[in-house]
Design a protein around this motif. Sequence first.
Motif, PDB file in Angstrom:
ATOM      1  N   LEU A  91      25.091 -15.799 -17.321  1.00 28.65           N
ATOM      2  CA  LEU A  91      24.016 -15.637 -16.605  1.00 28.65           C
ATOM      3  C   LEU A  91      22.842 -16.932 -16.802  1.00 28.65           C
ATOM      4  O   LEU A  91      22.109 -17.014 -15.898  1.00 28.65           O
ATOM      5  N   SER A  92      22.835 -17.478 -17.999  1.00 27.71           N
ATOM      6  CA  SER A  92      22.100 -18.540 -18.144  1.00 27.71           C
ATOM      7  C   SER A  92      22.598 -19.653 -17.381  1.00 27.71           C
ATOM      8  O   SER A  92      21.796 -20.442 -16.798  1.00 27.71           O
ATOM      9  N   GLU A  93      23.746 -19.881 -17.529  1.00 32.08           N
ATOM     10  CA  GLU A  93      24.522 -21.043 -16.708  1.00 32.08           C
ATOM     11  C   GLU A  93      24.258 -20.722 -15.171  1.00 32.08           C
ATOM     12  O   GLU A  93      23.911 -21.858 -14.631  1.00 32.08           O
ATOM     13  N   LEU A  94      24.537 -19.482 -14.443  1.00 32.69           N
ATOM     14  CA  LEU A  94      24.272 -19.343 -13.372  1.00 32.69           C
ATOM     15  C   LEU A  94      22.991 -19.518 -12.569  1.00 32.69           C
ATOM     16  O   LEU A  94      23.043 -20.282 -11.953  1.00 32.69           O
ATOM     17  N   SER A  95      22.005 -19.076 -13.681  1.00 31.81           N
ATOM     18  CA  SER A  95      20.723 -19.394 -13.274  1.00 31.81           C
ATOM     19  C   SER A  95      20.263 -20.771 -13.229  1.00 31.81           C
ATOM     20  O   SER A  95      19.522 -21.275 -12.368  1.00 31.81           O
ATOM     21  N   LYS A  96      20.716 -21.502 -14.070  1.00 28.74           N
ATOM     22  CA  LYS A  96      20.551 -22.886 -14.430  1.00 28.74           C
ATOM     23  C   LYS A  96      21.055 -23.801 -13.019  1.00 28.74           C
ATOM     24  O   LYS A  96      20.260 -24.544 -12.652  1.00 28.74           O
ATOM     25  N   SER A  97      22.307 -23.310 -12.799  1.00 25.78           N
ATOM     26  CA  SER A  97      22.813 -24.015 -11.726  1.00 25.78           C
ATOM     27  C   SER A  97      22.159 -23.788 -10.201  1.00 25.78           C
ATOM     28  O   SER A  97      22.075 -24.549  -9.600  1.00 25.78           O
ATOM     29  N   VAL A  98      21.444 -22.537 -10.272  1.00 27.41           N
ATOM     30  CA  VAL A  98      20.897 -22.200  -9.024  1.00 27.41           C
ATOM     31  C   VAL A  98      19.619 -22.940  -9.000  1.00 27.41           C
ATOM     32  O   VAL A  98      19.232 -23.496  -7.912  1.00 27.41           O
ATOM     33  N   GLY A  99      18.957 -23.080 -10.212  1.00 26.45           N
ATOM     34  CA  GLY A  99      17.797 -24.009 -10.439  1.00 26.45           C
ATOM     35  C   GLY A  99      18.112 -25.397 -10.161  1.00 26.45           C
ATOM     36  O   GLY A  99      17.243 -26.063  -9.338  1.00 26.45           O
ATOM     37  N   MET A 100      19.273 -26.015 -10.362  1.00 27.96           N
ATOM     38  CA  MET A 100      19.645 -27.357 -10.154  1.00 27.96           C
ATOM     39  C   MET A 100      19.568 -27.426  -8.538  1.00 27.96           C
ATOM     40  O   MET A 100      19.259 -28.497  -8.059  1.00 27.96           O
ATOM     41  N   VAL A 101      20.266 -26.644  -7.723  1.00 29.95           N
ATOM     42  CA  VAL A 101      20.414 -26.792  -6.381  1.00 29.95           C
ATOM     43  C   VAL A 101      19.069 -26.563  -5.800  1.00 29.95           C
ATOM     44  O   VAL A 101      18.821 -27.347  -5.029  1.00 29.95           O
ATOM     45  N   LEU A 102      18.321 -25.747  -6.218  1.00 27.91           N
ATOM     46  CA  LEU A 102      16.722 -25.687  -5.655  1.00 27.91           C
ATOM     47  C   LEU A 102      16.073 -26.792  -5.846  1.00 27.91           C
ATOM     48  O   LEU A 102      15.403 -27.460  -5.100  1.00 27.91           O
ATOM     49  N   ALA A 103      16.328 -27.479  -7.112  1.00 26.60           N
ATOM     50  CA  ALA A 103      15.533 -28.613  -7.207  1.00 26.60           C
ATOM     51  C   ALA A 103      16.049 -29.741  -6.272  1.00 26.60           C
ATOM     52  O   ALA A 103      15.197 -30.445  -5.659  1.00 26.60           O
ATOM     53  N   THR A 163      28.923 -20.472 -10.688  1.00 25.95           N
ATOM     54  CA  THR A 163      28.265 -21.560 -11.434  1.00 25.95           C
ATOM     55  C   THR A 163      28.975 -22.809 -11.042  1.00 25.95           C
ATOM     56  O   THR A 163      28.361 -23.846 -10.710  1.00 25.95           O
ATOM     57  N   SER A 164      30.305 -22.800 -10.859  1.00 30.98           N
ATOM     58  CA  SER A 164      31.130 -24.121 -10.563  1.00 30.98           C
ATOM     59  C   SER A 164      30.801 -24.324  -9.124  1.00 30.98           C
ATOM     60  O   SER A 164      30.533 -25.526  -8.759  1.00 30.98           O
ATOM     61  N   GLN A 165      30.472 -23.281  -8.208  1.00 34.95           N
ATOM     62  CA  GLN A 165      30.350 -23.754  -6.750  1.00 34.95           C
ATOM     63  C   GLN A 165      28.977 -24.604  -6.505  1.00 34.95           C
ATOM     64  O   GLN A 165      28.865 -25.454  -6.044  1.00 34.95           O
ATOM     65  N   PHE A 166      27.867 -23.956  -7.290  1.00 33.35           N
ATOM     66  CA  PHE A 166      26.577 -24.740  -7.424  1.00 33.35           C
ATOM     67  C   PHE A 166      26.598 -26.064  -8.026  1.00 33.35           C
ATOM     68  O   PHE A 166      25.929 -27.026  -7.745  1.00 33.35           O
ATOM     69  N   LYS A 167      27.433 -26.080  -9.176  1.00 32.77           N
ATOM     70  CA  LYS A 167      27.322 -27.388  -9.875  1.00 32.77           C
ATOM     71  C   LYS A 167      27.997 -28.540  -8.929  1.00 32.77           C
ATOM     72  O   LYS A 167      27.986 -29.621  -8.876  1.00 32.77           O
ATOM     73  N   GLY A 168      29.233 -27.789  -8.465  1.00 35.89           N
ATOM     74  CA  GLY A 168      29.908 -28.767  -7.372  1.00 35.89           C
ATOM     75  C   GLY A 168      29.304 -29.201  -6.155  1.00 35.89           C
ATOM     76  O   GLY A 168      29.122 -30.389  -5.839  1.00 35.89           O
ATOM     77  N   LEU A 169      28.243 -28.366  -5.745  1.00 34.16           N
ATOM     78  CA  LEU A 169      27.311 -28.793  -4.660  1.00 34.16           C
ATOM     79  C   LEU A 169      26.432 -29.884  -5.060  1.00 34.16           C
ATOM     80  O   LEU A 169      26.071 -30.834  -4.369  1.00 34.16           O
TER      81      LEU A 169
END
Length: 509
Positions: free
Chosen positions: A364-376, A422-428
Amino acid sequence: MSFRPDVDLATLEWVAEEVRSTMKDALRELQGYKITGDNVALHNTANFLHQIGGTLQMVQLDAVGRFVQELEQVATEKELEIDQAKLSDVLSEGIKEIGLALDRVTIGRPEPPAYRLAVINNLRELRGEPEFYGSEFFLPVLDALPELPAGEALSEEDYIAAIKNQRLTFQKSLLAWLKGGDIQVLTPALSVAEFVLSISRFSYATRMWWVACAYLEILIASEGVVEHQHRIILRRLDDLLRELGQHGESAMLRDPEIDLLKSMLFEIGRVEPKTSLANKVSSFYLLEQFFNEPVDSAGSEDQLYDRETLIELEKSVVVEVASIQQLMTRYFDGDGIEGELLDSLLPMIQKLSDSAKALKVKPLSELSKSVGMVLARVREGKLDSSETLALHLAAALLFLEQALSGRVVPDEEWEKRAAAKTSQFKGLVDGRELGHVGKDEVSALERVQLLDVVSQAVDQTLSELERDLESFSKDPVSLNILSDIASKFDHVRGVLQILGEQRASLLLT
């Protein structure tokens, strides 16, 4: 043994969802009150709490319902000398506790009496009410009766005479203790309880005096602090002896004295170390599950989190999750997300990630972090807030909400789904494109909820289409209406394709 009320699980889960939805409404109104001081918002909060209390009463969640009553009374108290920010914070903390209690009940976990006690007593202090001790919210399962040997068969006349005689001994022992005597002066009282147990024939009576013997043992074995609750319990035992001495053992059939039984079990459960008999009583009524957190064996041996950890995480971020969901719904308005909205979203996402990391819930920490990266990236203008992105983010938030509800087991399959998102958001972020939301990426419940969220936007678009078609039928010359209709059909078709509902999207081609 399950600690759920006598309601089927489907009904309980439905009620939990209803309450959680109303909780979000209450938190929204409370946030408005905190900012503006508008008493209408506080009144609305009280109404939502009243609604929650009624729903809980329907499924016999009395302890949680009583807690909600305390919250409602504070929200409606007009004479409180407290600033709006503090009042809002106190009520918000209380509303979080409702969610935590519901999650525990839904998964069949006992509700430790101390969980909400601090919050309750803070509320009562605001209203000038005396503190609760804790046993008021202690709800052991008392359906089972211990299998104890029946006592000596005495006639009712002999039984009453014996009880009257024993009560005199009990009263002398109690009086000596109340006058400041050493705790050992209660030893004769224990002997009385043991004697009454030995002549008890009815199951309610044997249960009561079996527990009373264990209670008196731990009291005598303690350091002898004269606490108010012990005075009350011992006087109630004396009252019970009086009833038995007047009406015989059948008095317990009319009134099994459940509150007295619960009070003694509460004391037995909270005391360590226990005597041998107290351990037997504790084991029979599973008291350790109320006073010691059970260990969940879900997941691998090196996993540092379990369902209880997820519930604890939910408790710390419930306000943020509710706010994130409200803010994210603007994705479906078709205009994207403006910078001001993202400025509100990003700190909330960061808190969710940090809280999950602190509790060692890495997925959940990694998923939330990746969501934050995308929104940033969206905030920086490096990514477009497209419909595709919106649906993936909605799916991620639904995954987080389900995880924090405590109703999922954080097993290997759950971790794989979290890792895939998480991987999808990091890939984006790295420049890859997002595809449709695959059925293997969401659970059945998440998919239903995602469709429910999306359907609201689709329903609105379809309503607009209906109005446009009606307008065109009345004015066929206005061809510009057709261009609007085409774009709206494209919008609905695109949403369905992103969800992987290809057949449904083909109907609109």
